[in-house]
Design an enzyme around this catalytic site. Structure first.
Site, PDB file in Angstrom:
ATOM      1  N   PRO A 143      14.540  -8.489  16.540  1.00  0.00           N
ATOM      2  CA  PRO A 143      13.991  -7.635  17.553  1.00  0.00           C
ATOM      3  C   PRO A 143      12.448  -8.008  18.018  1.00  0.00           C
ATOM      4  O   PRO A 143      11.666  -8.077  17.185  1.00  0.00           O
ATOM      5  CB  PRO A 143      13.939  -6.289  16.963  1.00  0.00           C
ATOM      6  CG  PRO A 143      14.169  -6.516  15.567  1.00  0.00           C
ATOM      7  CD  PRO A 143      14.747  -7.742  15.227  1.00  0.00           C
TER       8      PRO A 143
ATOM      9  N   TYR B 103      -2.529   4.906  12.631  1.00  0.00           N
ATOM     10  CA  TYR B 103      -2.891   4.081  11.281  1.00  0.00           C
ATOM     11  C   TYR B 103      -4.527   3.476  11.490  1.00  0.00           C
ATOM     12  O   TYR B 103      -5.208   3.533  10.628  1.00  0.00           O
ATOM     13  CB  TYR B 103      -1.954   2.664  11.221  1.00  0.00           C
ATOM     14  CG  TYR B 103      -2.642   1.522  10.307  1.00  0.00           C
ATOM     15  CD1 TYR B 103      -2.542   1.678   8.895  1.00  0.00           C
ATOM     16  CD2 TYR B 103      -2.787   0.234  10.964  1.00  0.00           C
ATOM     17  CE1 TYR B 103      -3.288   0.868   8.109  1.00  0.00           C
ATOM     18  CE2 TYR B 103      -3.364  -1.042  10.261  1.00  0.00           C
ATOM     19  CZ  TYR B 103      -3.465  -0.801   8.787  1.00  0.00           C
ATOM     20  OH  TYR B 103      -4.222  -1.675   8.239  1.00  0.00           O
TER      21      TYR B 103
ATOM     22  N   ASP C 250      -2.376   8.050  -7.866  1.00  0.00           N
ATOM     23  CA  ASP C 250      -3.027   8.371  -6.724  1.00  0.00           C
ATOM     24  C   ASP C 250      -4.553   7.980  -6.689  1.00  0.00           C
ATOM     25  O   ASP C 250      -5.256   8.410  -7.278  1.00  0.00           O
ATOM     26  CB  ASP C 250      -2.575   9.469  -5.951  1.00  0.00           C
ATOM     27  CG  ASP C 250      -2.870   9.813  -4.407  1.00  0.00           C
ATOM     28  OD1 ASP C 250      -3.881   9.208  -4.002  1.00  0.00           O
ATOM     29  OD2 ASP C 250      -1.984  10.378  -3.889  1.00  0.00           O
TER      30      ASP C 250
ATOM     31  N   THR D 209      -9.050  -3.813   8.172  1.00  0.00           N
ATOM     32  CA  THR D 209      -8.224  -4.276   9.013  1.00  0.00           C
ATOM     33  C   THR D 209      -9.154  -4.581  10.260  1.00  0.00           C
ATOM     34  O   THR D 209     -10.191  -3.844  10.792  1.00  0.00           O
ATOM     35  CB  THR D 209      -7.126  -3.445   9.305  1.00  0.00           C
ATOM     36  OG1 THR D 209      -6.419  -4.010  10.679  1.00  0.00           O
ATOM     37  CG2 THR D 209      -7.238  -1.987   9.719  1.00  0.00           C
ATOM     38  N   ASP D 210      -8.657  -5.611  11.014  1.00  0.00           N
ATOM     39  CA  ASP D 210      -9.339  -5.899  12.504  1.00  0.00           C
ATOM     40  C   ASP D 210      -8.825  -4.736  13.648  1.00  0.00           C
ATOM     41  O   ASP D 210      -9.332  -4.676  14.618  1.00  0.00           O
ATOM     42  CB  ASP D 210      -8.947  -7.257  13.165  1.00  0.00           C
ATOM     43  CG  ASP D 210      -7.398  -7.733  13.276  1.00  0.00           C
ATOM     44  OD1 ASP D 210      -6.760  -6.669  12.811  1.00  0.00           O
ATOM     45  OD2 ASP D 210      -7.051  -8.766  13.732  1.00  0.00           O
ATOM     46  N   GLU D 211      -7.799  -4.099  13.156  1.00  0.00           N
ATOM     47  CA  GLU D 211      -7.161  -3.286  14.216  1.00  0.00           C
ATOM     48  C   GLU D 211      -8.135  -1.872  14.430  1.00  0.00           C
ATOM     49  O   GLU D 211      -7.931  -1.098  15.494  1.00  0.00           O
ATOM     50  CB  GLU D 211      -5.863  -2.503  13.597  1.00  0.00           C
ATOM     51  CG  GLU D 211      -4.933  -3.682  13.411  1.00  0.00           C
ATOM     52  CD  GLU D 211      -3.545  -3.120  13.188  1.00  0.00           C
ATOM     53  OE1 GLU D 211      -3.143  -2.209  13.835  1.00  0.00           O
ATOM     54  OE2 GLU D 211      -2.698  -3.970  12.667  1.00  0.00           O
TER      55      GLU D 211
ATOM     56  N   LYS E 275      -7.749   4.004   9.119  1.00  0.00           N
ATOM     57  CA  LYS E 275      -8.386   2.703   8.423  1.00  0.00           C
ATOM     58  C   LYS E 275     -10.011   2.976   9.121  1.00  0.00           C
ATOM     59  O   LYS E 275     -10.946   2.889   8.285  1.00  0.00           O
ATOM     60  CB  LYS E 275      -7.965   1.624   8.954  1.00  0.00           C
ATOM     61  CG  LYS E 275      -6.743   1.385   8.022  1.00  0.00           C
ATOM     62  CD  LYS E 275      -6.695   1.288   6.684  1.00  0.00           C
ATOM     63  CE  LYS E 275      -7.508   0.078   6.130  1.00  0.00           C
ATOM     64  NZ  LYS E 275      -7.455   0.001   4.439  1.00  0.00           N
TER      65      LYS E 275
HETATM   66  N1  LIG Z   1      -1.199  -6.400   6.067  1.00  0.00           N
HETATM   67  C1  LIG Z   1      -2.162  -6.866   6.665  1.00  0.00           C
HETATM   68  O1  LIG Z   1      -1.806  -7.748   7.827  1.00  0.00           O
HETATM   69  C2  LIG Z   1      -3.483  -6.269   6.730  1.00  0.00           C
HETATM   70  C3  LIG Z   1      -4.457  -6.887   7.261  1.00  0.00           C
HETATM   71  C4  LIG Z   1      -5.915  -6.418   7.321  1.00  0.00           C
HETATM   72  C5  LIG Z   1      -6.108  -5.339   6.432  1.00  0.00           C
HETATM   73  N2  LIG Z   1      -5.058  -4.793   5.774  1.00  0.00           N
HETATM   74  C6  LIG Z   1      -5.236  -3.797   4.775  1.00  0.00           C
HETATM   75  O2  LIG Z   1      -5.125  -4.339   3.284  1.00  0.00           O
HETATM   76  C7  LIG Z   1      -4.741  -3.333   2.547  1.00  0.00           C
HETATM   77  C8  LIG Z   1      -3.477  -3.670   1.964  1.00  0.00           C
HETATM   78  O3  LIG Z   1      -2.413  -3.861   3.003  1.00  0.00           O
HETATM   79  P1  LIG Z   1      -0.963  -4.326   2.451  1.00  0.00           P
HETATM   80  O4  LIG Z   1      -0.422  -5.031   3.610  1.00  0.00           O
HETATM   81  O5  LIG Z   1      -1.160  -4.958   1.354  1.00  0.00           O
HETATM   82  O6  LIG Z   1      -0.402  -2.937   2.317  1.00  0.00           O
HETATM   83  P2  LIG Z   1       1.041  -2.403   1.518  1.00  0.00           P
HETATM   84  O7  LIG Z   1       1.499  -1.244   2.280  1.00  0.00           O
HETATM   85  O8  LIG Z   1       1.945  -3.616   1.288  1.00  0.00           O
HETATM   86  O9  LIG Z   1       0.552  -2.055   0.260  1.00  0.00           O
HETATM   87  C9  LIG Z   1      -0.266  -0.794   0.008  1.00  0.00           C
HETATM   88  C10 LIG Z   1      -0.158  -0.264  -1.535  1.00  0.00           C
HETATM   89  O10 LIG Z   1      -0.833   0.703  -1.770  1.00  0.00           O
HETATM   90  C11 LIG Z   1      -0.198   1.650  -2.453  1.00  0.00           C
HETATM   91  N3  LIG Z   1      -0.559   2.815  -2.097  1.00  0.00           N
HETATM   92  C12 LIG Z   1      -0.371   3.790  -0.927  1.00  0.00           C
HETATM   93  N4  LIG Z   1      -1.069   4.985  -1.061  1.00  0.00           N
HETATM   94  C13 LIG Z   1      -1.695   5.006  -2.292  1.00  0.00           C
HETATM   95  C14 LIG Z   1      -2.317   6.047  -2.801  1.00  0.00           C
HETATM   96  N5  LIG Z   1      -2.530   7.087  -2.177  1.00  0.00           N
HETATM   97  N6  LIG Z   1      -3.116   5.812  -4.029  1.00  0.00           N
HETATM   98  C15 LIG Z   1      -2.692   4.492  -4.767  1.00  0.00           C
HETATM   99  N7  LIG Z   1      -1.741   3.365  -3.983  1.00  0.00           N
HETATM  100  C16 LIG Z   1      -1.364   3.948  -2.789  1.00  0.00           C
HETATM  101  C17 LIG Z   1       1.278   1.309  -2.352  1.00  0.00           C
HETATM  102  O11 LIG Z   1       2.203   1.813  -3.180  1.00  0.00           O
HETATM  103  C18 LIG Z   1       1.360  -0.045  -1.992  1.00  0.00           C
HETATM  104  O12 LIG Z   1       1.435  -0.802  -3.063  1.00  0.00           O
HETATM  105  C19 LIG Z   1      -4.587  -2.146   3.293  1.00  0.00           C
HETATM  106  O13 LIG Z   1      -5.757  -1.252   3.346  1.00  0.00           O
HETATM  107  C20 LIG Z   1      -4.461  -2.594   4.702  1.00  0.00           C
HETATM  108  O14 LIG Z   1      -5.046  -1.844   5.671  1.00  0.00           O
HETATM  109  C21 LIG Z   1      -3.577  -5.384   5.601  1.00  0.00           C
END
Ligand SMILES: NC(=O)c1ccc[n+]([C@@H]2O[C@H](COP(=O)([O-])OP(=O)(O)OC[C@H]3O[C@@H](n4cnc5c(N)ncnc54)[C@H](O)[C@@H]3O)[C@@H](O)[C@H]2O)c1
Length: 394
Positions: free
Chosen positions: A252, A197, A79, A171-173, A201
Protein backbone atom coordinates in the site's frame (compact mmCIF):
# COMPACT_ATOMS: atom_id res chain seq x y z
CA UNK A 1 36.41 -8.09 32.89
CA UNK A 2 33.26 -6.34 33.86
CA UNK A 3 33.07 -5.05 37.38
CA UNK A 4 29.70 -3.63 38.24
CA UNK A 5 29.12 -1.20 41.06
CA UNK A 6 27.59 -2.53 44.18
CA UNK A 7 27.09 0.67 46.13
CA UNK A 8 26.06 3.80 44.38
CA UNK A 9 26.96 7.00 46.14
CA UNK A 10 29.10 4.96 48.47
CA UNK A 11 31.98 7.40 48.39
CA UNK A 12 30.01 10.19 49.95
CA UNK A 13 29.08 7.86 52.81
CA UNK A 14 32.69 6.87 53.33
CA UNK A 15 32.24 3.21 52.33
CA UNK A 16 35.20 1.56 50.66
CA UNK A 17 33.49 0.21 47.53
CA UNK A 18 32.56 2.54 44.73
CA UNK A 19 31.42 1.94 41.19
CA UNK A 20 34.01 0.60 38.84
CA UNK A 21 32.62 1.33 35.42
CA UNK A 22 30.25 4.02 34.37
CA UNK A 23 26.65 3.28 33.53
CA UNK A 24 24.16 4.94 31.23
CA UNK A 25 20.38 4.86 31.48
CA UNK A 26 18.61 4.35 28.17
CA UNK A 27 14.84 4.72 27.89
CA UNK A 28 12.84 3.02 25.14
CA UNK A 29 15.78 0.69 24.47
CA UNK A 30 13.56 -2.22 23.39
CA UNK A 31 12.19 -0.22 20.44
CA UNK A 32 13.64 0.01 16.96
CA UNK A 33 16.31 2.70 17.36
CA UNK A 34 16.86 2.26 21.10
CA UNK A 35 17.58 -1.47 20.75
CA UNK A 36 19.98 -0.87 17.86
CA UNK A 37 21.66 1.75 20.05
CA UNK A 38 22.00 -0.62 23.03
CA UNK A 39 23.37 -3.45 20.85
CA UNK A 40 25.91 -1.14 19.18
CA UNK A 41 26.86 0.46 22.51
CA UNK A 42 27.64 -2.85 24.17
CA UNK A 43 29.46 -4.13 21.09
CA UNK A 44 31.86 -1.22 21.42
CA UNK A 45 32.13 -0.62 25.17
CA UNK A 46 31.90 -2.28 28.54
CA UNK A 47 29.93 0.56 30.02
CA UNK A 48 26.73 -0.89 31.45
CA UNK A 49 23.26 0.00 30.19
CA UNK A 50 20.13 0.17 32.31
CA UNK A 51 17.32 -0.06 29.81
CA UNK A 52 13.97 1.31 30.99
CA UNK A 53 11.17 0.41 28.61
CA UNK A 54 7.42 0.20 29.10
CA UNK A 55 7.29 -2.61 26.53
CA UNK A 56 4.35 -1.26 24.62
CA UNK A 57 3.45 -3.06 21.36
CA UNK A 58 6.61 -1.41 19.91
CA UNK A 59 8.95 -2.68 22.60
CA UNK A 60 10.40 -6.05 21.71
CA UNK A 61 12.96 -7.57 24.10
CA UNK A 62 13.47 -10.40 21.63
CA UNK A 63 15.57 -7.88 19.70
CA UNK A 64 17.89 -7.87 22.72
CA UNK A 65 17.98 -11.67 23.04
CA UNK A 66 21.73 -11.76 22.36
CA UNK A 67 22.21 -9.84 25.64
CA UNK A 68 20.46 -12.45 27.80
CA UNK A 69 22.75 -13.21 30.72
CA UNK A 70 25.07 -10.30 29.90
CA UNK A 71 25.71 -8.49 33.17
CA UNK A 72 26.30 -5.23 31.35
CA UNK A 73 22.64 -4.96 30.35
CA UNK A 74 19.56 -4.78 32.52
CA UNK A 75 16.10 -4.40 31.04
CA UNK A 76 13.57 -2.89 33.41
CA UNK A 77 9.93 -2.80 32.39
CA UNK A 78 8.50 0.55 33.40
CA UNK A 79 7.27 3.96 32.39
CA UNK A 80 9.42 7.08 32.04
CA UNK A 81 6.54 8.87 33.75
CA UNK A 82 6.85 6.72 36.89
CA UNK A 83 8.83 9.15 39.03
CA UNK A 84 9.33 6.73 41.92
CA UNK A 85 10.75 4.04 39.64
CA UNK A 86 12.95 6.39 37.63
CA UNK A 87 14.31 8.08 40.76
CA UNK A 88 15.08 4.69 42.29
CA UNK A 89 16.91 3.52 39.14
CA UNK A 90 18.92 6.74 39.03
CA UNK A 91 19.86 6.52 42.71
CA UNK A 92 20.73 2.84 42.47
CA UNK A 93 22.76 2.89 39.26
CA UNK A 94 24.17 6.43 39.29
CA UNK A 95 24.32 6.80 35.51
CA UNK A 96 26.63 9.39 34.02
CA UNK A 97 24.11 9.97 31.22
CA UNK A 98 20.49 9.39 30.24
CA UNK A 99 19.53 8.83 26.60
CA UNK A 100 15.80 9.24 26.06
CA UNK A 101 14.36 7.24 23.16
CA UNK A 102 11.06 6.37 24.85
CA UNK A 103 8.11 7.64 22.87
CA UNK A 104 4.99 6.75 21.00
CA UNK A 105 6.36 7.03 17.47
CA UNK A 106 3.87 6.03 14.78
CA UNK A 107 2.12 8.92 13.00
CA UNK A 108 -0.89 6.84 11.89
CA UNK A 109 -1.49 5.70 15.45
CA UNK A 110 -1.28 9.30 16.66
CA UNK A 111 -4.07 10.23 14.26
CA UNK A 112 -6.35 7.44 15.51
CA UNK A 113 -5.50 7.84 19.20
CA UNK A 114 -3.46 10.90 20.20
CA UNK A 115 -3.95 10.39 23.96
CA UNK A 116 -1.01 8.00 24.45
CA UNK A 117 1.23 10.41 22.55
CA UNK A 118 0.38 13.27 24.88
CA UNK A 119 0.81 10.98 27.89
CA UNK A 120 4.22 9.54 27.02
CA UNK A 121 5.82 12.12 24.77
CA UNK A 122 4.81 15.20 26.73
CA UNK A 123 3.78 14.25 30.28
CA UNK A 124 6.24 11.34 30.39
CA UNK A 125 9.13 13.53 29.23
CA UNK A 126 8.20 16.17 31.80
CA UNK A 127 8.21 13.59 34.61
CA UNK A 128 11.46 12.10 33.37
CA UNK A 129 13.08 15.54 33.30
CA UNK A 130 11.96 16.17 36.86
CA UNK A 131 13.32 12.83 38.09
CA UNK A 132 16.60 13.45 36.30
CA UNK A 133 16.80 16.99 37.68
CA UNK A 134 16.40 15.64 41.21
CA UNK A 135 19.17 13.11 40.65
CA UNK A 136 21.49 15.56 38.89
CA UNK A 137 21.07 18.19 41.64
CA UNK A 138 22.24 15.62 44.15
CA UNK A 139 25.38 14.59 42.27
CA UNK A 140 28.69 15.59 43.74
CA UNK A 141 30.46 18.54 42.20
CA UNK A 142 33.82 16.93 42.68
CA UNK A 143 35.04 13.71 41.19
CA UNK A 144 35.12 11.03 43.86
CA UNK A 145 38.06 9.37 42.18
CA UNK A 146 40.14 12.06 43.86
CA UNK A 147 39.10 10.82 47.26
CA UNK A 148 41.27 7.74 46.95
CA UNK A 149 38.49 5.29 47.70
CA UNK A 150 39.03 2.97 44.77
CA UNK A 151 40.13 -0.58 45.46
CA UNK A 152 43.79 -1.03 44.57
CA UNK A 153 44.56 -1.50 40.90
CA UNK A 154 41.10 -0.55 39.72
CA UNK A 155 40.31 2.62 37.89
CA UNK A 156 37.15 3.69 39.64
CA UNK A 157 34.82 6.27 38.20
CA UNK A 158 31.71 8.02 39.35
CA UNK A 159 29.33 10.43 37.70
CA UNK A 160 29.89 14.07 38.49
CA UNK A 161 27.41 16.87 38.33
CA UNK A 162 29.53 18.64 35.71
CA UNK A 163 29.94 15.53 33.58
CA UNK A 164 26.34 14.35 33.60
CA UNK A 165 24.37 14.59 30.31
CA UNK A 166 20.75 14.09 29.29
CA UNK A 167 20.30 13.41 25.58
CA UNK A 168 16.81 13.69 24.14
CA UNK A 169 16.21 11.87 20.86
CA UNK A 170 13.80 13.71 18.61
CA UNK A 171 12.66 13.90 15.01
CA UNK A 172 12.80 16.18 11.97
CA UNK A 173 8.99 16.06 11.88
CA UNK A 174 8.85 18.88 14.46
CA UNK A 175 9.85 21.30 11.68
CA UNK A 176 6.73 20.60 9.61
CA UNK A 177 6.68 20.15 5.86
CA UNK A 178 8.87 21.61 3.08
CA UNK A 179 7.97 22.60 -0.47
CA UNK A 180 10.14 21.27 -3.31
CA UNK A 181 12.20 24.45 -3.44
CA UNK A 182 12.71 25.04 0.31
CA UNK A 183 16.17 24.49 1.78
CA UNK A 184 16.55 21.51 4.11
CA UNK A 185 15.65 21.93 7.80
CA UNK A 186 18.40 23.61 9.83
CA UNK A 187 18.45 23.73 13.64
CA UNK A 188 17.27 27.36 13.38
CA UNK A 189 14.04 26.49 11.53
CA UNK A 190 10.91 27.28 13.48
CA UNK A 191 8.84 24.40 14.80
CA UNK A 192 5.67 23.78 12.75
CA UNK A 193 4.49 20.27 13.65
CA UNK A 194 1.47 18.97 11.75
CA UNK A 195 0.51 15.61 13.31
CA UNK A 196 -0.33 14.71 16.90
CA UNK A 197 2.94 12.72 16.91
CA UNK A 198 5.15 15.58 15.74
CA UNK A 199 3.31 18.09 17.95
CA UNK A 200 3.92 15.89 21.00
CA UNK A 201 7.61 15.51 20.10
CA UNK A 202 7.88 19.27 19.54
CA UNK A 203 6.40 19.85 23.00
CA UNK A 204 8.90 17.45 24.54
CA UNK A 205 11.80 19.24 22.79
CA UNK A 206 10.57 22.54 24.25
CA UNK A 207 10.42 21.04 27.73
CA UNK A 208 13.98 19.74 27.41
CA UNK A 209 15.15 23.17 26.25
CA UNK A 210 13.34 24.89 29.11
CA UNK A 211 14.83 22.54 31.72
CA UNK A 212 18.26 23.61 30.48
CA UNK A 213 17.56 27.33 30.43
CA UNK A 214 15.59 27.40 33.67
CA UNK A 215 17.35 24.83 35.83
CA UNK A 216 20.68 24.41 34.08
CA UNK A 217 20.07 20.72 33.36
CA UNK A 218 22.86 19.61 30.99
CA UNK A 219 20.81 18.57 27.97
CA UNK A 220 21.39 17.80 24.31
CA UNK A 221 18.73 17.26 21.65
CA UNK A 222 19.05 15.45 18.34
CA UNK A 223 16.47 15.80 15.54
CA UNK A 224 16.86 12.97 13.08
CA UNK A 225 15.31 12.13 9.74
CA UNK A 226 13.53 8.84 8.91
CA UNK A 227 15.44 5.77 10.05
CA UNK A 228 15.48 2.34 8.48
CA UNK A 229 17.37 -0.86 9.21
CA UNK A 230 17.21 -4.10 11.22
CA UNK A 231 14.55 -4.68 13.91
CA UNK A 232 12.12 -2.11 12.49
CA UNK A 233 8.52 -2.88 13.46
CA UNK A 234 6.67 -3.87 10.27
CA UNK A 235 4.09 -1.10 10.54
CA UNK A 236 6.59 1.42 9.10
CA UNK A 237 7.11 1.87 5.34
CA UNK A 238 10.26 -0.11 4.54
CA UNK A 239 9.70 -3.22 6.70
CA UNK A 240 6.00 -3.23 5.77
CA UNK A 241 6.90 -3.33 2.08
CA UNK A 242 9.43 -6.13 2.57
CA UNK A 243 7.11 -8.23 4.70
CA UNK A 244 4.02 -7.70 2.52
CA UNK A 245 5.97 -8.35 -0.67
CA UNK A 246 7.23 -11.69 0.63
CA UNK A 247 3.75 -12.64 1.80
CA UNK A 248 2.27 -11.90 -1.65
CA UNK A 249 0.14 -9.09 -0.19
CA UNK A 250 -0.55 -5.65 -1.68
CA UNK A 251 2.12 -2.97 -1.14
CA UNK A 252 0.00 0.00 0.00
CA UNK A 253 1.34 3.41 -1.06
CA UNK A 254 -0.33 6.55 0.29
CA UNK A 255 -1.71 9.07 -2.27
CA UNK A 256 0.62 9.58 -5.23
CA UNK A 257 3.64 8.18 -3.36
CA UNK A 258 5.52 11.43 -3.97
CA UNK A 259 5.98 12.29 -0.27
CA UNK A 260 9.68 12.89 0.17
CA UNK A 261 11.56 11.66 3.23
CA UNK A 262 15.25 11.89 4.10
CA UNK A 263 16.49 8.39 4.98
CA UNK A 264 19.23 7.40 7.41
CA UNK A 265 20.45 3.90 8.23
CA UNK A 266 19.67 3.30 11.91
CA UNK A 267 23.27 2.49 12.86
CA UNK A 268 24.35 5.87 11.52
CA UNK A 269 21.74 7.51 13.74
CA UNK A 270 23.17 5.55 16.68
CA UNK A 271 26.72 6.68 15.89
CA UNK A 272 25.51 10.29 15.72
CA UNK A 273 23.88 9.97 19.15
CA UNK A 274 27.09 8.51 20.60
CA UNK A 275 29.08 11.39 19.11
CA UNK A 276 26.69 14.08 20.40
CA UNK A 277 26.62 12.44 23.82
CA UNK A 278 30.39 12.46 23.85
CA UNK A 279 31.17 15.92 22.54
CA UNK A 280 28.00 17.92 21.84
CA UNK A 281 27.72 21.38 23.38
CA UNK A 282 25.25 21.43 26.24
CA UNK A 283 21.93 23.08 25.50
CA UNK A 284 22.43 22.63 21.74
CA UNK A 285 20.33 20.77 19.23
CA UNK A 286 21.87 18.78 16.38
CA UNK A 287 20.09 17.73 13.19
CA UNK A 288 20.98 14.22 12.06
CA UNK A 289 20.50 13.13 8.46
CA UNK A 290 22.15 11.32 5.59
CA UNK A 291 21.40 13.63 2.63
CA UNK A 292 19.15 10.94 1.16
CA UNK A 293 15.91 12.54 0.04
CA UNK A 294 13.69 10.05 -1.75
CA UNK A 295 9.98 9.93 -2.65
CA UNK A 296 8.18 7.03 -0.98
CA UNK A 297 7.35 5.41 -4.31
CA UNK A 298 11.05 5.27 -5.20
CA UNK A 299 11.75 3.54 -1.88
CA UNK A 300 9.07 0.95 -2.66
CA UNK A 301 10.51 0.32 -6.13
CA UNK A 302 14.02 -0.03 -4.68
CA UNK A 303 12.80 -2.61 -2.16
CA UNK A 304 11.00 -4.52 -4.92
CA UNK A 305 14.11 -4.53 -7.12
CA UNK A 306 16.29 -5.84 -4.31
CA UNK A 307 13.77 -8.56 -3.51
CA UNK A 308 13.55 -9.46 -7.23
CA UNK A 309 17.31 -9.96 -7.12
CA UNK A 310 17.72 -11.62 -3.72
CA UNK A 311 14.48 -13.66 -3.50
CA UNK A 312 12.98 -13.83 -7.02
CA UNK A 313 9.33 -14.85 -7.26
CA UNK A 314 8.66 -18.32 -8.60
CA UNK A 315 6.43 -17.00 -11.41
CA UNK A 316 9.15 -14.61 -12.61
CA UNK A 317 7.09 -11.44 -12.08
CA UNK A 318 8.39 -8.46 -10.13
CA UNK A 319 7.23 -7.66 -6.59
CA UNK A 320 6.40 -4.21 -8.03
CA UNK A 321 3.21 -5.71 -9.47
CA UNK A 322 1.89 -5.81 -5.88
CA UNK A 323 2.03 -1.99 -5.50
CA UNK A 324 -1.43 -0.56 -4.72
CA UNK A 325 -2.21 3.13 -4.24
CA UNK A 326 -4.43 3.91 -1.22
CA UNK A 327 -6.11 7.09 0.07
CA UNK A 328 -3.55 9.48 1.54
CA UNK A 329 -3.23 9.97 5.29
CA UNK A 330 -4.83 13.24 6.55
CA UNK A 331 -2.35 16.13 6.85
CA UNK A 332 0.41 14.05 5.26
CA UNK A 333 3.59 16.17 5.15
CA UNK A 334 4.98 16.41 1.59
CA UNK A 335 8.68 16.73 2.17
CA UNK A 336 11.26 16.46 4.96
CA UNK A 337 14.95 17.12 4.42
CA UNK A 338 17.66 17.51 7.00
CA UNK A 339 20.63 19.81 6.87
CA UNK A 340 23.18 17.99 9.04
CA UNK A 341 26.09 20.38 8.46
CA UNK A 342 26.26 21.52 12.09
CA UNK A 343 26.83 17.98 13.34
CA UNK A 344 29.32 17.28 10.57
CA UNK A 345 31.29 20.53 11.03
CA UNK A 346 31.27 20.71 14.84
CA UNK A 347 31.59 17.06 15.76
CA UNK A 348 33.03 15.51 12.61
CA UNK A 349 30.19 12.99 12.27
CA UNK A 350 29.47 11.37 8.91
CA UNK A 351 27.13 8.49 8.06
CA UNK A 352 28.93 5.27 7.16
CA UNK A 353 26.22 4.02 4.78
CA UNK A 354 24.86 5.42 1.56
CA UNK A 355 21.19 4.74 0.92
CA UNK A 356 22.15 2.03 -1.58
CA UNK A 357 24.36 0.12 0.89
CA UNK A 358 21.98 0.62 3.83
CA UNK A 359 18.84 -0.54 2.03
CA UNK A 360 20.63 -3.61 0.68
CA UNK A 361 21.73 -4.53 4.22
CA UNK A 362 18.20 -3.94 5.48
CA UNK A 363 16.48 -6.14 2.90
CA UNK A 364 19.12 -8.83 3.46
CA UNK A 365 18.53 -8.63 7.23
CA UNK A 366 14.77 -9.18 6.85
CA UNK A 367 15.38 -12.12 4.53
CA UNK A 368 17.78 -13.65 7.04
CA UNK A 369 15.52 -13.11 10.06
CA UNK A 370 12.03 -14.39 9.20
CA UNK A 371 11.58 -15.67 12.75
CA UNK A 372 11.91 -12.20 14.29
CA UNK A 373 9.35 -10.88 11.80
CA UNK A 374 7.01 -13.79 12.34
CA UNK A 375 7.13 -13.39 16.14
CA UNK A 376 6.31 -9.70 15.83
CA UNK A 377 3.44 -10.38 13.47
CA UNK A 378 1.93 -13.21 15.47
CA UNK A 379 2.44 -11.40 18.77
CA UNK A 380 4.63 -14.32 19.92
CA UNK A 381 7.23 -11.84 21.13
CA UNK A 382 4.82 -11.05 23.93
CA UNK A 383 5.06 -14.68 25.15
CA UNK A 384 8.81 -14.30 24.89
CA UNK A 385 8.54 -11.28 27.18
CA UNK A 386 6.53 -13.13 29.79
CA UNK A 387 8.74 -16.23 29.62
CA UNK A 388 12.05 -14.43 29.78
CA UNK A 389 11.20 -11.46 31.90
CA UNK A 390 8.63 -12.82 34.35
CA UNK A 391 9.65 -11.72 37.83
CA UNK A 392 12.37 -9.43 36.50
CA UNK A 393 10.20 -6.42 36.12
CA UNK A 394 10.49 -3.44 38.37
N1 LIG B 1 11.88 5.86 13.69
C1 LIG B 1 12.33 6.98 13.15
O1 LIG B 1 12.47 7.07 11.94
C2 LIG B 1 12.70 8.15 14.04
C3 LIG B 1 13.36 9.24 13.46
C4 LIG B 1 13.76 10.29 14.28
C5 LIG B 1 13.50 10.25 15.63
N2 LIG B 1 12.85 9.19 16.17
C6 LIG B 1 12.64 9.19 17.62
O2 LIG B 1 13.48 8.17 18.14
C7 LIG B 1 12.87 7.58 19.29
C8 LIG B 1 12.77 6.07 19.10
O3 LIG B 1 12.02 5.81 17.92
P1 LIG B 1 11.70 4.32 17.45
O4 LIG B 1 11.43 4.37 16.01
O5 LIG B 1 12.73 3.40 17.98
O6 LIG B 1 10.34 4.08 18.22
P2 LIG B 1 9.65 2.70 18.66
O7 LIG B 1 8.19 2.98 18.67
O8 LIG B 1 10.16 1.58 17.83
O9 LIG B 1 10.17 2.47 20.14
C9 LIG B 1 9.74 3.24 21.24
C10 LIG B 1 10.09 2.46 22.50
O10 LIG B 1 9.68 3.26 23.63
C11 LIG B 1 8.98 2.43 24.54
N3 LIG B 1 8.04 3.27 25.29
C12 LIG B 1 6.88 3.83 24.82
N4 LIG B 1 6.30 4.54 25.81
C13 LIG B 1 7.10 4.44 26.91
C14 LIG B 1 7.04 4.95 28.23
N5 LIG B 1 6.02 5.72 28.64
N6 LIG B 1 8.03 4.64 29.10
C15 LIG B 1 9.07 3.85 28.71
N7 LIG B 1 9.16 3.32 27.47
C16 LIG B 1 8.20 3.62 26.58
C17 LIG B 1 8.30 1.39 23.68
O11 LIG B 1 7.97 0.21 24.43
C18 LIG B 1 9.35 1.13 22.61
O12 LIG B 1 10.27 0.13 23.02
C19 LIG B 1 11.51 8.25 19.45
O13 LIG B 1 11.63 9.26 20.41
C20 LIG B 1 11.24 8.86 18.07
O14 LIG B 1 10.45 10.01 18.18
C21 LIG B 1 12.45 8.13 15.40
Amino acid sequence: MLLKSQHSGAASRGTHLIRILMTILVTGGAGFIGANFVLDWLAASNEAVINLDKLTYAGNPETLASLQGDARHQLVQGDIGDAALVSRLLAEHQPRAVVNFAAESHVDRSIHGPGEFIETNIVGTFRLLESVRGYWSGLLDSDIREQGLAPTGVQAQAPTKGGFRFLHVSTDEVYGSLSQSDPAFAETNRYEPNSPYSASKAASDHLVRAWHHTYGLPVLTTNCSNNYGPYHFPEKLIPLMIVNALAGKPLPVYGDGMQIRDWLYVKDHCSAIRRVLEAGRLGETYNVGGWNEKPNIEIVHTVCKLLDELRPKADGTSYATQITYVTDRPGHDRRYAIDARKLEAELGWKPAETFETGIRKTVAWYLANPEWVQHVQSGAYRDWVSKNYAGRQA
